[in-house]
Design an enzyme around this catalytic site. Structure first.
Site, PDB file in Angstrom:
ATOM      1  N   ASP A 179     -61.889   2.586 -16.369  1.00 12.99           N
ATOM      2  CA  ASP A 179     -60.473   2.547 -15.984  1.00 12.99           C
ATOM      3  C   ASP A 179     -59.927   1.119 -16.002  1.00 12.99           C
ATOM      4  OD1 ASP A 179     -62.394   2.751 -13.687  1.00 12.99           O
ATOM      5  OD2 ASP A 179     -60.668   2.008 -12.583  1.00 12.99           O
ATOM      6  N   GLY A 195     -55.806   6.506 -11.107  1.00  5.02           N
ATOM      7  CA  GLY A 195     -54.385   6.341 -11.396  1.00  5.02           C
ATOM      8  C   GLY A 195     -53.846   5.077 -10.768  1.00  5.02           C
ATOM      9  N   ASP A 227     -57.027  -6.062 -15.164  1.00  6.36           N
ATOM     10  CA  ASP A 227     -57.449  -5.822 -13.773  1.00  6.36           C
ATOM     11  C   ASP A 227     -58.466  -6.871 -13.285  1.00  6.36           C
ATOM     12  OD1 ASP A 227     -55.767  -3.738 -13.503  1.00  6.36           O
ATOM     13  OD2 ASP A 227     -57.273  -2.245 -13.012  1.00  6.36           O
ATOM     14  N   ASP A 256     -53.913   1.681   0.896  1.00  9.76           N
ATOM     15  CA  ASP A 256     -52.584   1.267   1.380  1.00  9.76           C
ATOM     16  C   ASP A 256     -51.570   0.907   0.300  1.00  9.76           C
ATOM     17  OD1 ASP A 256     -53.575  -1.132   0.502  1.00  9.76           O
ATOM     18  OD2 ASP A 256     -53.758  -2.044   2.485  1.00  9.76           O
ATOM     19  N   GLY A 257     -52.007   0.891  -0.968  1.00 13.40           N
ATOM     20  CA  GLY A 257     -51.060   0.591  -2.040  1.00 13.40           C
ATOM     21  C   GLY A 257     -50.680  -0.878  -2.129  1.00 13.40           C
ATOM     22  N   GLY A 272     -52.751   3.398  -8.209  1.00 12.28           N
ATOM     23  CA  GLY A 272     -52.727   3.610  -6.761  1.00 12.28           C
ATOM     24  C   GLY A 272     -51.909   2.564  -6.029  1.00 12.28           C
ATOM     25  N   ARG A 273     -51.691   1.449  -6.701  1.00 12.36           N
ATOM     26  CA  ARG A 273     -50.856   0.406  -6.085  1.00 12.36           C
ATOM     27  C   ARG A 273     -50.048  -0.347  -7.130  1.00 12.36           C
ATOM     28  NH1 ARG A 273     -55.046  -4.387  -4.534  1.00 12.36           N
ATOM     29  NH2 ARG A 273     -56.626  -3.950  -6.101  1.00 12.36           N
ATOM     30  N   ARG A 314     -47.007  -7.983 -13.593  1.00  9.91           N
ATOM     31  CA  ARG A 314     -47.826  -8.166 -14.798  1.00  9.91           C
ATOM     32  C   ARG A 314     -47.040  -7.733 -16.026  1.00  9.91           C
ATOM     33  NH1 ARG A 314     -53.662  -5.530 -13.321  1.00  9.91           N
ATOM     34  NH2 ARG A 314     -52.543  -3.543 -13.363  1.00  9.91           N
TER      35      ARG A 314
HETATM   36  P1  AMP Z   1     -59.806  -1.293  -9.101  1.00  6.11           P
HETATM   37  O1  AMP Z   1     -61.176  -1.309  -8.561  1.00  6.11           O
HETATM   38  O2  AMP Z   1     -58.898  -2.363  -8.513  1.00  6.11           O
HETATM   39  O3  AMP Z   1     -59.750  -1.268 -10.578  1.00  6.11           O
HETATM   40  O4  AMP Z   1     -59.145   0.058  -8.587  1.00  6.11           O
HETATM   41  C1  AMP Z   1     -59.701   1.323  -8.790  1.00  6.11           C
HETATM   42  C2  AMP Z   1     -58.713   2.380  -8.375  1.00  6.11           C
HETATM   43  O5  AMP Z   1     -58.402   2.228  -6.982  1.00  6.11           O
HETATM   44  C3  AMP Z   1     -57.385   2.342  -9.101  1.00  6.11           C
HETATM   45  O6  AMP Z   1     -56.959   3.671  -9.273  1.00  6.11           O
HETATM   46  C4  AMP Z   1     -56.490   1.594  -8.159  1.00  6.11           C
HETATM   47  O7  AMP Z   1     -55.141   1.920  -8.326  1.00  6.11           O
HETATM   48  C5  AMP Z   1     -57.005   2.049  -6.815  1.00  6.11           C
HETATM   49  N1  AMP Z   1     -56.783   1.067  -5.748  1.00  6.11           N
HETATM   50  C6  AMP Z   1     -57.437  -0.097  -5.546  1.00  6.11           C
HETATM   51  N2  AMP Z   1     -56.965  -0.725  -4.465  1.00  6.11           N
HETATM   52  C7  AMP Z   1     -55.996   0.056  -3.944  1.00  6.11           C
HETATM   53  C8  AMP Z   1     -55.122  -0.043  -2.810  1.00  6.11           C
HETATM   54  N3  AMP Z   1     -55.160  -1.077  -1.978  1.00  6.11           N
HETATM   55  N4  AMP Z   1     -54.246   0.959  -2.614  1.00  6.11           N
HETATM   56  C9  AMP Z   1     -54.199   2.007  -3.433  1.00  6.11           C
HETATM   57  N5  AMP Z   1     -54.982   2.175  -4.499  1.00  6.11           N
HETATM   58  C10 AMP Z   1     -55.869   1.209  -4.767  1.00  6.11           C
HETATM   59 MG    MG Z   2     -58.489  -1.117 -11.897  1.00  4.43          MG
END
Ligand code: AMP
Ligand code: MG
Length: 492
Positions: free
Chosen positions: A259, A101, A269, A132-133, A103-104, A183
């Site tokens: 995702d 989901g 992403d 940490d979001g 997450g940030r 974005r």
């Molecule tokens: P990504 O690898 O950036 O595509 O992220 C995979 C998942 O991890 C997604 O659900 C992101 O929202 C979550 N995510 C990545 N980095 C963070 C962060 N610093 N804080 C919260 N959620 C994160």
């Molecule tokens: Mg992602």
């Protein structure tokens, strides 16, 4: 530092710079959670893209003002915006990861003209899974530059309106500082959104989501006998075409988890992405990708695998299983045709000619074997065809005889088929400027020192990568030796 306890965002003045329409929020709360951005201390501007602001109809004077800075750092809400974090799932490195989901990220809303705005790095959400979001300045600059660069190359991508920064510390391998990217895209829906509801066996939610995507983005599917199979077919084709464009441009995404796959076929992403320097089909740009799942030459097959994941998720809706199978099965041919079309343009061929396919494959093997710099080869070739002097191209090869043999054979092919290479097409298909890792690194190093000039100039050059920009010739050269020691991980 934890800013979650800071004062909640206040409305950003009474001016309404954007008109909103009901977007994903209208789907209902099974799909998201309402979350306000977490404010950041002492926000400052890092970068703004005037083209994207114009796309949204945001006036320059407003983008220059305090209201915009407050809104795009998550310190204030735009009037009428009701931010949500969406839930999705996904296959990460081939393994089902369950619920993920935003997450940030926070969806600020959808404009009346159909553009969604999303903050990335705006604080924790229920989907942060202990993280940490936040996003750091380094990765935010990379996303901003890359979305500008892909758009400049004509490759479908989410856009980046702006970056704001803050001195707030963010812990990664080292302590860095926070930033927020805003974005823009017609939709941020991912394959993983569908996978999530299929996994939860929430078929009605799945149907609602598919109906939303069809209604908003693929209304032509409604005219088909099986609209959900038509949706899959369209997404399969768009994905194949997108990855064909990546391959031709030498772009590696780095984390093609489901995702991170856009339902609109947009590049989405940006993490440990890279543009190819010396051509190596096995190149792995993501340091965390131990087994090379997302290596350059794997990207087309991974795209196919991801489409199969989407198909499986849509299966409860698709009455016509053979049509779903056909949508998956059509991917390789669509990919190949799109890839060849891109490569023909790079070679200056206006159409097809018999035998060109084998020559394209042979050329790529030659570049791979000799590790020839990919962008420089194509740009030099474009000039060589224009000027009739092939020495600068030949000089790129250690094994000159191999190059000579390919060139001779290709010229015989052109003569046999009565074709000629079009140098104008080549100069429009082979960029002079590519976002090489080391260039992004320059912009990041300067930005960390408070100088955003390199970032701004680089972004402007990459918006028109086929133009000469003589003041920036140095950016079109070979990468420096230190470029090969740059490592990119998922840390962002
Ligand atoms: P990504 O690898 O950036 O595509 O992220 C995979 C998942 O991890 C997604 O659900 C992101 O929202 C979550 N995510 C990545 N980095 C963070 C962060 N610093 N804080 C919260 N959620 C994160
Ligand atoms: Mg992602």
């Amino acid at each position: 530092m934890n800013h979650a306890s800071a004062a909640p965002p206040r409305p950003a003045g009474t001016d309404a710079p954007l008109r909103w329409r009901p977007g994903l929020a209208a789907l209902g709360e099974a799909f998201y959670t309402r979350v306000a951005p977490t404010p950041l201390p002492d926000p400052y501007w890092v970068a703004r893209d005037g083209q994207v602001a114009a796309l949204l109809g945001l006036p320059t004077h407003w983008m220059d003002g305090a209201q915009a800075l407050a809104a795009f750092s998550g310190n204030a809400l735009l009037p009428g915006s009701d931010p949500i974090a969406m839930v999705y799932g996904g296959h990460q490195f081939g393994v089902w990861a369950g619920q993920l989901g935003d997450g940030r990220a926070l969806l600020l809303g959808e404009t009346a003209a159909g553009q969604q705005l999303q903050l990335k790095g705006s604080g924790r959400t229920p989907y942060s899974r202990g993280a940490d979001g936040r996003a750091v300045l380094r990765s935010s600059i990379r996303e901003y530059l890359a979305s500008g660069a892909l758009h400049g190359l004509g490759i479908p991508t989410t856009r980046a309106l702006c970056i704001t920064g803050s001195p707030a510390p963010v812990r990664r391998e080292t302590v860095e500082t926070a930033a927020v990217v805003t974005r823009v895209a017609p939709s941020f829906i991912r394959f993983g959104h569908f996978e999530f509801f299929a996994w939860r066996r929430q078929t009605e939610a799945l149907r609602q989501l598919a109906n939303h995507v069809i209604g908003r983005h693929y209304p032509e599917c409604l005219a088909q006998p099986h609209p959900y199979a038509a949706l899959l077919q369209t997404v399969s084709e768009r994905t194949a075409r997108l990855i064909a464009q990546w391959q031709a441009a030498g772009f590696m995404h780095g984390v093609m988890n489901t995702d991170n796959m856009s339902i609109l076929g947009l590049t989405l992403d940006y993490g440990p992405f890279q543009f190819m320097d010396a051509f190596d089909v096995h190149h792995i740009c993501n340091h965390s990708d131990q087994f090379g799942r997302y290596a350059y030459d794997q990207q087309p097959d991974v795209g196919h695998w991801n489409v199969a994941c989407l198909a499986r998720a849509l299966l409860p809706l698709i009455e016509d299983v053979p049509a779903a199978q056909a949508a998956i099965a059509s991917y390789p041919a669509v990919f190949r045709a799109s890839y060849l079309a891109c490569m023909r343009a790079k070679l200056g061929l206006d159409g097809t000619c018999e035998g060109d396919e084998a020559h394209i494959d042979a050329l790529l093997r030659l570049l791979d074997g000799a590790h020839v710099d990919y962008p420089i080869f194509w740009r030099r070739l474009s000039h060589a065809v224009a000027q009739g002097n092939f020495t600068p191209v030949r000089d790129l090869f250690l094994d000159r005889a191999a190059w000579d043999a390919w060139k001779l054979s290709f010229q015989e092919l052109l003569a046999r088929s009565g074709k000629a290479q079009n140098p104008d097409l080549m100069l429009k298909s082979n960029p002079k400027y590519v976002l090489r890792n080391y260039l992004a690194e320059h912009a990041i190093r300067d930005a960390k020192l408070g100088d955003f000039g390199t970032l701004q100039s680089l972004h402007a050059v990459l918006a028109r990568p086929f133009d000469e920009h003589p003041d920036h010739d140095a950016w079109a050269g070979f990468p420096p030796d230190w470029a090969s020691s740059l490592t990119l991980s998922c840390s962002s």
